[in-house]
Scaffold this motif. Structure first.
Motif, PDB file in Angstrom:
ATOM      1  N   ASP A 158       0.825  -1.211   0.000  1.00 57.88           N
ATOM      2  CA  ASP A 158       0.000   0.000   0.000  1.00 57.88           C
ATOM      3  C   ASP A 158       0.860   1.263   0.000  1.00 57.88           C
ATOM      4  O   ASP A 158       2.051   1.229   0.346  1.00 57.88           O
ATOM      5  CB  ASP A 158      -0.926   0.002   1.222  1.00 57.88           C
ATOM      6  CG  ASP A 158      -2.305  -0.553   0.892  1.00 57.88           C
ATOM      7  OD1 ASP A 158      -2.382  -1.446   0.029  1.00 57.88           O
ATOM      8  OD2 ASP A 158      -3.296  -0.094   1.490  1.00 57.88           O
ATOM      9  N   GLY A 159       0.236   2.371  -0.364  1.00 58.08           N
ATOM     10  CA  GLY A 159       0.898   3.673  -0.287  1.00 58.08           C
ATOM     11  C   GLY A 159       1.913   3.925  -1.375  1.00 58.08           C
ATOM     12  O   GLY A 159       2.745   4.837  -1.257  1.00 58.08           O
ATOM     13  N   THR A 160       1.845   3.176  -2.474  1.00 58.72           N
ATOM     14  CA  THR A 160       2.860   3.326  -3.520  1.00 58.72           C
ATOM     15  C   THR A 160       2.790   4.676  -4.217  1.00 58.72           C
ATOM     16  O   THR A 160       3.798   5.171  -4.712  1.00 58.72           O
ATOM     17  CB  THR A 160       2.696   2.218  -4.580  1.00 58.72           C
ATOM     18  OG1 THR A 160       1.347   2.253  -5.086  1.00 58.72           O
ATOM     19  CG2 THR A 160       2.964   0.841  -3.986  1.00 58.72           C
ATOM     20  N   PHE A 238       5.475  -2.048  -4.465  1.00 58.46           N
ATOM     21  CA  PHE A 238       5.008  -2.519  -5.767  1.00 58.46           C
ATOM     22  C   PHE A 238       3.491  -2.654  -5.798  1.00 58.46           C
ATOM     23  O   PHE A 238       2.870  -3.145  -4.851  1.00 58.46           O
ATOM     24  CB  PHE A 238       5.615  -3.891  -6.096  1.00 58.46           C
ATOM     25  CG  PHE A 238       5.049  -4.505  -7.352  1.00 58.46           C
ATOM     26  CD1 PHE A 238       5.414  -4.020  -8.596  1.00 58.46           C
ATOM     27  CD2 PHE A 238       4.133  -5.547  -7.285  1.00 58.46           C
ATOM     28  CE1 PHE A 238       4.877  -4.574  -9.763  1.00 58.46           C
ATOM     29  CE2 PHE A 238       3.593  -6.108  -8.436  1.00 58.46           C
ATOM     30  CZ  PHE A 238       3.969  -5.615  -9.676  1.00 58.46           C
ATOM     31  N   ILE A 239       2.894  -2.193  -6.894  1.00 57.74           N
ATOM     32  CA  ILE A 239       1.531  -2.553  -7.279  1.00 57.74           C
ATOM     33  C   ILE A 239       1.457  -2.463  -8.798  1.00 57.74           C
ATOM     34  O   ILE A 239       1.903  -1.472  -9.388  1.00 57.74           O
ATOM     35  CB  ILE A 239       0.467  -1.670  -6.592  1.00 57.74           C
ATOM     36  CG1 ILE A 239      -0.942  -2.187  -6.922  1.00 57.74           C
ATOM     37  CG2 ILE A 239       0.615  -0.214  -6.961  1.00 57.74           C
ATOM     38  CD1 ILE A 239      -2.036  -1.575  -6.077  1.00 57.74           C
ATOM     39  N   ASP A 240       0.940  -3.501  -9.423  1.00 60.37           N
ATOM     40  CA  ASP A 240       0.984  -3.541 -10.883  1.00 60.37           C
ATOM     41  C   ASP A 240       0.100  -2.489 -11.540  1.00 60.37           C
ATOM     42  O   ASP A 240       0.387  -2.034 -12.644  1.00 60.37           O
ATOM     43  CB  ASP A 240       0.632  -4.940 -11.391  1.00 60.37           C
ATOM     44  CG  ASP A 240      -0.723  -5.445 -10.913  1.00 60.37           C
ATOM     45  OD1 ASP A 240      -1.455  -4.701 -10.221  1.00 60.37           O
ATOM     46  OD2 ASP A 240      -1.055  -6.619 -11.221  1.00 60.37           O
ATOM     47  N   GLN A 241      -0.971  -2.047 -10.873  1.00 63.73           N
ATOM     48  CA  GLN A 241      -1.931  -1.135 -11.495  1.00 63.73           C
ATOM     49  C   GLN A 241      -1.436   0.301 -11.612  1.00 63.73           C
ATOM     50  O   GLN A 241      -1.882   1.041 -12.488  1.00 63.73           O
ATOM     51  CB  GLN A 241      -3.237  -1.129 -10.696  1.00 63.73           C
ATOM     52  CG  GLN A 241      -3.924  -2.473 -10.626  1.00 63.73           C
ATOM     53  CD  GLN A 241      -5.053  -2.435  -9.624  1.00 63.73           C
ATOM     54  OE1 GLN A 241      -6.082  -1.802  -9.856  1.00 63.73           O
ATOM     55  NE2 GLN A 241      -4.861  -3.094  -8.493  1.00 63.73           N
ATOM     56  N   PHE A 284       7.473  -5.375   4.249  1.00 62.17           N
ATOM     57  CA  PHE A 284       7.901  -6.706   3.828  1.00 62.17           C
ATOM     58  C   PHE A 284       6.764  -7.722   3.748  1.00 62.17           C
ATOM     59  O   PHE A 284       6.997  -8.908   3.586  1.00 62.17           O
ATOM     60  CB  PHE A 284       9.033  -7.245   4.722  1.00 62.17           C
ATOM     61  CG  PHE A 284       8.777  -7.161   6.204  1.00 62.17           C
ATOM     62  CD1 PHE A 284       7.968  -8.079   6.845  1.00 62.17           C
ATOM     63  CD2 PHE A 284       9.389  -6.167   6.962  1.00 62.17           C
ATOM     64  CE1 PHE A 284       7.755  -8.024   8.203  1.00 62.17           C
ATOM     65  CE2 PHE A 284       9.180  -6.096   8.331  1.00 62.17           C
ATOM     66  CZ  PHE A 284       8.358  -7.031   8.951  1.00 62.17           C
ATOM     67  N   TRP A 285       5.527  -7.263   3.866  1.00 62.53           N
ATOM     68  CA  TRP A 285       4.365  -8.104   3.585  1.00 62.53           C
ATOM     69  C   TRP A 285       3.668  -7.580   2.334  1.00 62.53           C
ATOM     70  O   TRP A 285       3.423  -6.371   2.204  1.00 62.53           O
ATOM     71  CB  TRP A 285       3.356  -8.050   4.730  1.00 62.53           C
ATOM     72  CG  TRP A 285       3.584  -9.018   5.854  1.00 62.53           C
ATOM     73  CD1 TRP A 285       4.147  -8.740   7.066  1.00 62.53           C
ATOM     74  CD2 TRP A 285       3.211 -10.402   5.897  1.00 62.53           C
ATOM     75  NE1 TRP A 285       4.159  -9.863   7.864  1.00 62.53           N
ATOM     76  CE2 TRP A 285       3.592 -10.907   7.165  1.00 62.53           C
ATOM     77  CE3 TRP A 285       2.600 -11.265   4.985  1.00 62.53           C
ATOM     78  CZ2 TRP A 285       3.376 -12.230   7.550  1.00 62.53           C
ATOM     79  CZ3 TRP A 285       2.399 -12.588   5.369  1.00 62.53           C
ATOM     80  CH2 TRP A 285       2.784 -13.060   6.624  1.00 62.53           C
ATOM     81  N   LEU A 286       3.297  -8.479   1.437  1.00 63.99           N
ATOM     82  CA  LEU A 286       2.451  -8.138   0.290  1.00 63.99           C
ATOM     83  C   LEU A 286       1.085  -8.757   0.514  1.00 63.99           C
ATOM     84  O   LEU A 286       0.960  -9.811   1.151  1.00 63.99           O
ATOM     85  CB  LEU A 286       3.050  -8.655  -1.011  1.00 63.99           C
ATOM     86  CG  LEU A 286       4.395  -8.015  -1.383  1.00 63.99           C
ATOM     87  CD1 LEU A 286       5.497  -9.056  -1.305  1.00 63.99           C
ATOM     88  CD2 LEU A 286       4.354  -7.388  -2.760  1.00 63.99           C
ATOM     89  N   LEU A 303     -12.801  -1.809   6.125  1.00 62.03           N
ATOM     90  CA  LEU A 303     -12.176  -0.559   6.559  1.00 62.03           C
ATOM     91  C   LEU A 303     -10.679  -0.708   6.375  1.00 62.03           C
ATOM     92  O   LEU A 303     -10.112  -1.772   6.616  1.00 62.03           O
ATOM     93  CB  LEU A 303     -12.508  -0.272   8.019  1.00 62.03           C
ATOM     94  CG  LEU A 303     -11.779   0.933   8.662  1.00 62.03           C
ATOM     95  CD1 LEU A 303     -12.711   1.652   9.647  1.00 62.03           C
ATOM     96  CD2 LEU A 303     -10.517   0.484   9.394  1.00 62.03           C
ATOM     97  N   ARG A 304     -10.043   0.380   5.953  1.00 61.82           N
ATOM     98  CA  ARG A 304      -8.600   0.396   5.768  1.00 61.82           C
ATOM     99  C   ARG A 304      -7.989   1.587   6.484  1.00 61.82           C
ATOM    100  O   ARG A 304      -8.485   2.710   6.390  1.00 61.82           O
ATOM    101  CB  ARG A 304      -8.256   0.475   4.284  1.00 61.82           C
ATOM    102  CG  ARG A 304      -6.751   0.570   3.986  1.00 61.82           C
ATOM    103  CD  ARG A 304      -6.508   0.811   2.508  1.00 61.82           C
ATOM    104  NE  ARG A 304      -6.969   2.126   2.090  1.00 61.82           N
ATOM    105  CZ  ARG A 304      -7.347   2.428   0.845  1.00 61.82           C
ATOM    106  NH1 ARG A 304      -7.316   1.495  -0.087  1.00 61.82           N
ATOM    107  NH2 ARG A 304      -7.736   3.647   0.535  1.00 61.82           N
ATOM    108  N   GLN A 305      -6.899   1.344   7.201  1.00 63.66           N
ATOM    109  CA  GLN A 305      -6.040   2.411   7.705  1.00 63.66           C
ATOM    110  C   GLN A 305      -4.608   2.022   7.370  1.00 63.66           C
ATOM    111  O   GLN A 305      -4.260   0.851   7.363  1.00 63.66           O
ATOM    112  CB  GLN A 305      -6.165   2.580   9.220  1.00 63.66           C
ATOM    113  CG  GLN A 305      -7.530   3.059   9.682  1.00 63.66           C
ATOM    114  CD  GLN A 305      -7.565   3.337  11.175  1.00 63.66           C
ATOM    115  OE1 GLN A 305      -6.713   4.041  11.707  1.00 63.66           O
ATOM    116  NE2 GLN A 305      -8.565   2.788  11.856  1.00 63.66           N
ATOM    117  N   ARG A 306      -3.804   3.021   7.088  1.00 68.18           N
ATOM    118  CA  ARG A 306      -2.392   2.771   6.796  1.00 68.18           C
ATOM    119  C   ARG A 306      -1.597   3.997   7.190  1.00 68.18           C
ATOM    120  O   ARG A 306      -2.084   5.127   7.080  1.00 68.18           O
ATOM    121  CB  ARG A 306      -2.203   2.443   5.315  1.00 68.18           C
ATOM    122  CG  ARG A 306      -2.767   3.504   4.383  1.00 68.18           C
ATOM    123  CD  ARG A 306      -2.919   2.975   2.977  1.00 68.18           C
ATOM    124  NE  ARG A 306      -3.435   4.008   2.073  1.00 68.18           N
ATOM    125  CZ  ARG A 306      -3.860   3.761   0.829  1.00 68.18           C
ATOM    126  NH1 ARG A 306      -3.804   2.543   0.353  1.00 68.18           N
ATOM    127  NH2 ARG A 306      -4.307   4.743   0.073  1.00 68.18           N
TER     128      ARG A 306
END
Length: 310
Positions: A158-160, A238-241, A284-286, A303-306
């Motif tokens: 997340d956060g890329t 990393f995120i492919d989108q 280090f977690w995907l 719900l998401r928090q980061r």
């Protein structure tokens, strides 16, 4: 790089006032935080007068929730939770409300109390808030895979596409109806068989452009390398989108990297019941999501928090 998976019996059970922390039965790297029922009951009683609107409008109230939770536990609890997330060997845990409530207001409070144990959430431009709530349904017209139920949501961090640190990620399931499939997919970087190949590749340290789609409400381009180091250990972004390669070589590297992670035997599915959350070290977690089986009545709310570590 050799795999460094831990066996469950190599990790200890931690017990304290009002809680127990033990190895997860579904993933050898995760912990489960179990709060005593009385602790959960008293927590929701103590925060009954705090509304989610107050949490949005008055930032210090978020820490007040955390303080009220810590009052019910011992002085070692916060240290233990932080230690799990910082520990390269684990870096994640689950915890839930033990079916004591299904009220979304309570879920917001519970997740906020835990996120502020470890740091401060980033502003989530998609929701205009410090957290985002979103649904996955049968039909969708969004511009990313986040809400598209019948597609594989590939492994990513997340956060890329934002220019602030995203050290940790919290996801909590609010409710689910007629959902078959759709498990969370998890890969710890050190369990990936081909980490060394892609980490040592010349493309690993090249700065790549990340751009968000319109729904994310972020227009700034961000430049990031796919791999970087923290505490002399490899970390990934990393995120492919949202990554925009500038040539065939970069595109080929990214496609091969994504395929390798998707095909890794260490990529595992995890069921997350309603009322339960998972926190992960985002460096280090995907994570991703399996596709759902098609159903017109499908509905899931999350719900998401980061954010960054304290």
């Amino acid at each position: 790089m050799e795999l460094t998976r831990m066996k469950q019996d190599e990790r200890s059970v931690k017990k304290g006032k009002g809680y127990e922390i033990k190895p997860s039965a579904v993933h050898e790297r995760l912990y489960v935080v179990e709060l005593e029922e009385e602790v959960i009951t008293r927590f929701f009683e103590d925060v009954r007068e705090i509304s989610s609107q107050q949490l949005v409008y008055i930032p210090y109230m978020r820490f007040i929730l955390t303080e009220k939770l810590l009052r019910l536990l011992d002085e070692n609890f916060q240290k233990a939770v932080r230690a799990i997330l910082h520990d390269r060997q684990t870096g994640g845990f689950t915890v839930g409300v033990n079916k004591q409530t299904t009220d979304p207001e309570d879920y917001v409070k519970f997740s906020t109390a835990f996120s502020h144990l470890v740091g401060i959430p980033n502003f989530d431009a998609m929701s205009g808030n410090y957290y985002a709530r979103f649904s996955v349904k049968h039909t969708d017209t969004s511009d990313s895979y986040l809400r598209q139920a019948y597609r594989l949501f590939t492994l990513h961090t997340d956060g890329t596409y934002v220019d602030e640190a995203t050290d940790w990620l919290l996801m909590m399931k609010f409710e689910e109806q007629q959902a078959v499939g759709g498990r969370s997919r998890l890969l710890h970087l050190d369990d990936w068989e081909e980490l060394e190949r892609f980490y040592q590749h010349p493309m690993a340290s090249q700065r790549l452009i990340y751009k968000a789609p319109p729904s994310k409400n972020v227009v700034k381009e961000v430049f990031r390398t796919t791999f970087y180091e923290q505490n002399n250990e490899p970390c990934i972004c990393f995120i492919d989108q949202f990554v925009h390669p500038e040539n065939i070589a970069q595109a080929t590297y990214l496609q091969e990297l994504s395929r390798s992670m998707e095909n890794s035997s260490a990529t595992k599915g995890l069921e997350l019941p309603a009322g339960e959350l998972i926190m992960l070290n985002n460096r280090f977690w995907l994570h991703g999501r399996e596709a759902f089986e098609e159903n017109t009545g499908l509905h899931r709310e999350l719900l998401r928090q980061r954010g960054r570590f304290a």
